[in-house]
Design a protein around this motif. Structure first.
Motif, mmCIF file in Angstrom:
data_model
loop_
_atom_site.group_PDB
_atom_site.id
_atom_site.type_symbol
_atom_site.label_atom_id
_atom_site.label_comp_id
_atom_site.label_asym_id
_atom_site.label_seq_id
_atom_site.Cartn_x
_atom_site.Cartn_y
_atom_site.Cartn_z
ATOM 1 N N TYR A 151 8.731 -0.697 -3.203
ATOM 2 C CA TYR A 151 9.010 -2.012 -3.804
ATOM 3 C C TYR A 151 10.323 -1.911 -4.564
ATOM 4 O O TYR A 151 10.421 -1.205 -5.565
ATOM 5 C CB TYR A 151 7.876 -2.448 -4.737
ATOM 6 N N THR A 169 3.600 -3.609 -12.278
ATOM 7 C CA THR A 169 2.164 -3.406 -12.038
ATOM 8 C C THR A 169 1.613 -4.527 -11.164
ATOM 9 O O THR A 169 0.855 -4.288 -10.216
ATOM 10 C CB THR A 169 1.406 -3.372 -13.393
ATOM 11 N N HIS A 172 2.928 -4.211 -7.496
ATOM 12 C CA HIS A 172 2.324 -3.043 -6.821
ATOM 13 C C HIS A 172 0.858 -3.330 -6.476
ATOM 14 O O HIS A 172 0.366 -2.894 -5.441
ATOM 15 C CB HIS A 172 2.471 -1.777 -7.678
ATOM 16 N N LYS A 173 0.181 -4.096 -7.341
ATOM 17 C CA LYS A 173 -1.220 -4.463 -7.068
ATOM 18 C C LYS A 173 -1.272 -5.431 -5.868
ATOM 19 O O LYS A 173 -2.151 -5.316 -5.009
ATOM 20 C CB LYS A 173 -1.816 -5.096 -8.335
ATOM 21 N N ILE A 189 2.806 3.721 -2.530
ATOM 22 C CA ILE A 189 3.695 2.599 -2.889
ATOM 23 C C ILE A 189 4.617 3.102 -3.998
ATOM 24 O O ILE A 189 4.143 3.457 -5.084
ATOM 25 C CB ILE A 189 2.885 1.379 -3.387
ATOM 26 N N TYR A 191 8.224 2.716 -6.455
ATOM 27 C CA TYR A 191 9.115 1.706 -7.054
ATOM 28 C C TYR A 191 10.563 2.181 -6.987
ATOM 29 O O TYR A 191 10.852 3.364 -7.219
ATOM 30 C CB TYR A 191 8.748 1.435 -8.541
ATOM 31 N N HIS A 208 -1.035 1.992 -9.446
ATOM 32 C CA HIS A 208 -0.563 1.774 -8.073
ATOM 33 C C HIS A 208 0.912 2.136 -7.864
ATOM 34 O O HIS A 208 1.533 1.688 -6.903
ATOM 35 C CB HIS A 208 -0.803 0.334 -7.596
ATOM 36 N N VAL A 209 1.492 2.909 -8.770
ATOM 37 C CA VAL A 209 2.852 3.420 -8.551
ATOM 38 C C VAL A 209 2.715 4.893 -8.162
ATOM 39 O O VAL A 209 2.287 5.719 -8.956
ATOM 40 C CB VAL A 209 3.756 3.252 -9.797
#
Ligand code: PGA
Length: 232
Positions: A151, A169, A172-173, A189, A191, A208-209
Motif C-alpha cells: 500500500y 491501519t 491495511h484492514k 501487506i 506499507y 495488518h502491516v
C-alpha cells in the motif's frame, strides 16, 4: 517476521550495490530483507541478500524492444519483482489490467510479485481512497501463486508526507478484508511512502502491516540500516 523491501528505482551502480549488499549481509535480523534493483544490477554476487526487479514484461518473449521477461529476471537469481508501482502507472500509463498481466507473468516464472496499490491526492481529497484501493487489489492480483501487496499512497511517495497511523491501519484492514474474502488472508501487506528511521518502527507495528517498502531511504546504508535496526 516483517518484510523490509528497498526500492532503488533508477539509481545506483555496481560498486554501490556491492557496498550495500555487504553491509546488509552483516546485519542480524529475523526480518526478510529484499533489495529491488535496476535490471542492470541484478546479475552478480548477491551476498546472500534476496534481490528483486522493479518491473516485468507481461509477455514471455519476442518483439518488445526494451522489455525484460520473467524468465530473464528469474535467470539473474532475483526472487521478487515490483509491479504496478505508481511511477509505472503515472509515466508508463500502466492500468490495473496490464499490472494483473505482469503479476501473472511473474508468478508463472516463479517470481513473487510485489503489487503496488494506492490513491492519488485527488482521490484522497474526494474520499475515494477505500474504493480505489479495493478496486486496484481486486483487479491486479494474479489469482494464483504467492504475492505481496504494497500500500503506497501516491502523494506519500518521496514527499515526506505520510498518512496518519489511523489511516494506514484503516486501509491495511480494507486490503486484508478484500484478500480474506477470497481466502488470501495470509498475503503480506506492506506499507510504502516516505518511510524513514523515525517512523519505521511505529508503522511496522500497526495491525495488518507486515513490512515496509522503502525508496529514497534505502539508497544509502546510513539511512537504510537504522530503519532495519528499528524493526522488531
Ligand atoms: P519513498 O518511495 O520511500 O522514497 O517515498 C517509496 C516507493 O516509491 O516505493
Amino acid at each position: 517476521m516483517k518484510f523490509i523491501i528497498g526500492n532503488w528505482k533508477m539509481n545506483g551502480n555496481n560498486k554501490e550495490k556491492d557496498t550495500m549488499l555487504k553491509a546488509l549481509h552483516k546485519i542480524k535480523t529475523k526480518n526478510k530483507i529484499i533489495l529491488c534493483l535496476p535490471f542492470t544490477l541484478l546479475n552478480g554476487e548477491n551476498f546472500g541478500i534476496c534481490l528483486g526487479a522493479q518491473d516485468i514484461s507481461e509477455h514471455s518473449n519476442g518483439a518488445y524492444t526494451g522489455d525484460i521477461s520473467g524468465e530473464m529476471i528469474k535467470k539473474t537469481g532475483a526472487k521478487y519483482v515490483i509491479v504496478g508501482h505508481s511511477e509505472r502507472r503515472l509515466y508508463h500509463h500502466e492500468t490495473n489490467e496490464i499490472i494483473h498481466s505482469k503479476a501473472v507473468a511473474a508468478v508463472k516464472n516463479g517470481l513473487i510479485p510485489i503489487i503496488c496499490v494506492g490513491e492519488t491526492n485527488e482521490e484522497k481529497n474526494a474520499g475515494k481512497t477505500t474504493s480505489v484501493v479495493k478496486k486496484m487489489v481486486s483487479e491486479c492480483i494474479p489469482k494464483m501463486g504467492k504475492y505481496i501487496i504494497a500500500y503506497e499512497p501516491r502523494w506519500a511517495i518521496g514527499s515526506g508526507l505520510i498518512p496518519s497511523e489511523k489511516d494506514i491501519t484503516k486501509i491495511h484492514k480494507v486490503i486484508f478484508d478484500t484478500l480474506n474474502k477470497i481466502g488470501q488472508e495470509k498475503t503480506p501487506i506492506v506499507y510504502g511512502g516516505s518511510v524513514n528511521a523515525q517512523n519505521a518502527h511505529n508503522i511496522s507495528n500497526l495491525p495488518h502491516v507486515d513490512g515496509l517498502l522503502i525508496g529514497g531511504a534505502s539508497l544509502k546504508s546510513k539511512t537504510f540500516l537504522p530503519i532495519i535496526d528499528s524493526i522488531d
